[in-house]
Scaffold this active site. Structure first.
Site, mmCIF file in Angstrom:
data_model
loop_
_atom_site.group_PDB
_atom_site.id
_atom_site.type_symbol
_atom_site.label_atom_id
_atom_site.label_comp_id
_atom_site.label_asym_id
_atom_site.label_seq_id
_atom_site.Cartn_x
_atom_site.Cartn_y
_atom_site.Cartn_z
ATOM 1 N N SER A 121 39.731 44.269 35.793
ATOM 2 C CA SER A 121 38.656 43.588 36.518
ATOM 3 C C SER A 121 38.327 44.350 37.790
ATOM 4 O O SER A 121 39.191 44.969 38.400
ATOM 5 C CB SER A 121 39.074 42.156 36.876
ATOM 6 N N LYS A 171 42.796 38.121 31.067
ATOM 7 C CA LYS A 171 41.475 38.656 31.449
ATOM 8 C C LYS A 171 40.356 37.818 30.848
ATOM 9 O O LYS A 171 39.316 37.596 31.478
ATOM 10 C CB LYS A 171 41.348 40.118 30.993
ATOM 11 N N HIS A 174 40.046 34.802 32.961
ATOM 12 C CA HIS A 174 39.440 35.269 34.214
ATOM 13 C C HIS A 174 37.918 35.313 34.090
ATOM 14 O O HIS A 174 37.189 34.847 34.970
ATOM 15 C CB HIS A 174 40.002 36.661 34.550
ATOM 16 N N ASN A 175 37.425 35.871 32.987
ATOM 17 C CA ASN A 175 35.985 35.984 32.824
ATOM 18 C C ASN A 175 35.329 34.623 32.605
ATOM 19 O O ASN A 175 34.190 34.395 33.036
ATOM 20 C CB ASN A 175 35.662 36.929 31.679
ATOM 21 N N GLU A 178 35.034 33.226 35.962
ATOM 22 C CA GLU A 178 33.948 33.966 36.613
ATOM 23 C C GLU A 178 32.591 33.368 36.247
ATOM 24 O O GLU A 178 31.714 33.220 37.105
ATOM 25 C CB GLU A 178 34.030 35.424 36.177
#
Length: 300
Positions: A121, A171, A174-175, A178
């Site tokens: 990231s 990840k 995480h996205n 986001e």
């Protein structure tokens, strides 16, 4: 260490430049020639084929893949298997779906080729100046591999999570997070734009990033976007693309029976925005451009 590197897109090229500065000897391959020339100029080496790259590296070999997730990465892994030997290592740096990563781990296990997944990231800027690295794998990384991860990362921005696909799973979530954070920023700034007050949204964004609770890199990128594009964001599309990670997060959450209404709503907004562009969409789009270099201009 001497490292093979495949994929010199926006992220890959910048990461290789950082690794060269950190003292690693990098041999890279990319389908197009222009990025290869940049790496040579920076002190790295390149090859004209994947086969040549593998044969150039001393054993045990380590190859980092920074390719689009999905079929492209899968095809490269299958291409590498007969070229590598037991004791060699493949690192998948794509933002792959974690279940695909688990399948790749099962594919590689009988060969004796070590396999790690590394979610990265920070966008192209992070790849160049220090990213956040979320690594996973069935076995703990060797000191050499761990040093590689740490050299890619910003200070204290690397962590290993045990289990094949664990890095890509972290990840992925995480996205998804986001998506929700960007959506909230876009909606909030559209509310302010629609109000009867004559608010300078650039000044609002600048103020929010000075010690407020929502101070963040995202607000900083919005400030930068406003400075470049103007408050109206006239050149920016109000239709927001999504690259898959948000949808994977929603689907995984449903499998785990965990409600994620914010992430699911932000994903649905992006889908609906293809037919219903809005200022919220323009804000989200300009953020995507600022941190990821995504193309977000309106189609002429």
């Amino acid at each position: 260490m001497q490292l093979g590197y495949i994929g010199l897109g926006k992220m890959g090229k910048n990461m290789v430049l950082r690794l060269i500065e950190k003292g690693h000897q990098v041999v890279a391959w990319n389908r197009s020639e222009a990025p290869r020339q940049e790496i040579v100029t920076a002190g790295g080496a390149t090859t004209s084929s994947v086969e040549e790259l593998v044969s150039t590296l001393p054993t045990p070999r380590c190859i980092w893949l920074m390719l689009p997730a999905g079929e492209v990465t899968h095809d490269m892994i299958t291409q590498l298997i007969p070229l590598l030997k037991a004791g060699d290592t493949i690192i998948d740096g794509s933002n792959n779906f974690y279940k695909n990563t688990q399948q790749h781990n099962q594919l590689l296990k009988p060969t004796g080729i070590h396999f790690y997944d590394a979610g990265v990231s920070g966008g192209p800027g992070g790849a160049r100046n220090g990213a956040c690295v979320m690594a996973g794998g069935d076995e703990a990384p060797t000191p050499e591999i761990e040093k590689l991860f740490k050299d890619v990362a910003a200070p204290d921005a690397y962590q290993f999570f045990p289990g094949a696909g664990a890095g890509h799973f972290v990840k992925m979530v995480h996205n998804g997070i986001e998506y929700g954070m960007m959506q909230a920023i876009g909606e909030g700034f559209e509310v302010m734009k629609a109000s009867t007050y004559n608010l300078d949204l650039l000044k609002v964004a600048q103020l929010y990033n000075q010690g407020s609770v929502i101070e963040s890199r995202l607000i900083g990128w919005l400030t930068s976007g406003y400075q470049k594009q103007g408050i109206e964001l006239e050149a920016i599309s109000g239709s927001v693309k999504h690259s898959g990670e948000g949808q994977w997060t929603v689907e995984t959450a449903k499998e785990l029976k965990v409600p994620v209404p914010i992430i699911e709503g932000s994903l649905q907004f992006r889908i609906d925005s293809q037919q219903h562009p809005s200022y919220t969409g323009q804000v989200v789009s300009v953020l995507r451009n600022e941190f990821g270099g995504h193309e977000v201009k309106k189609e002429v």
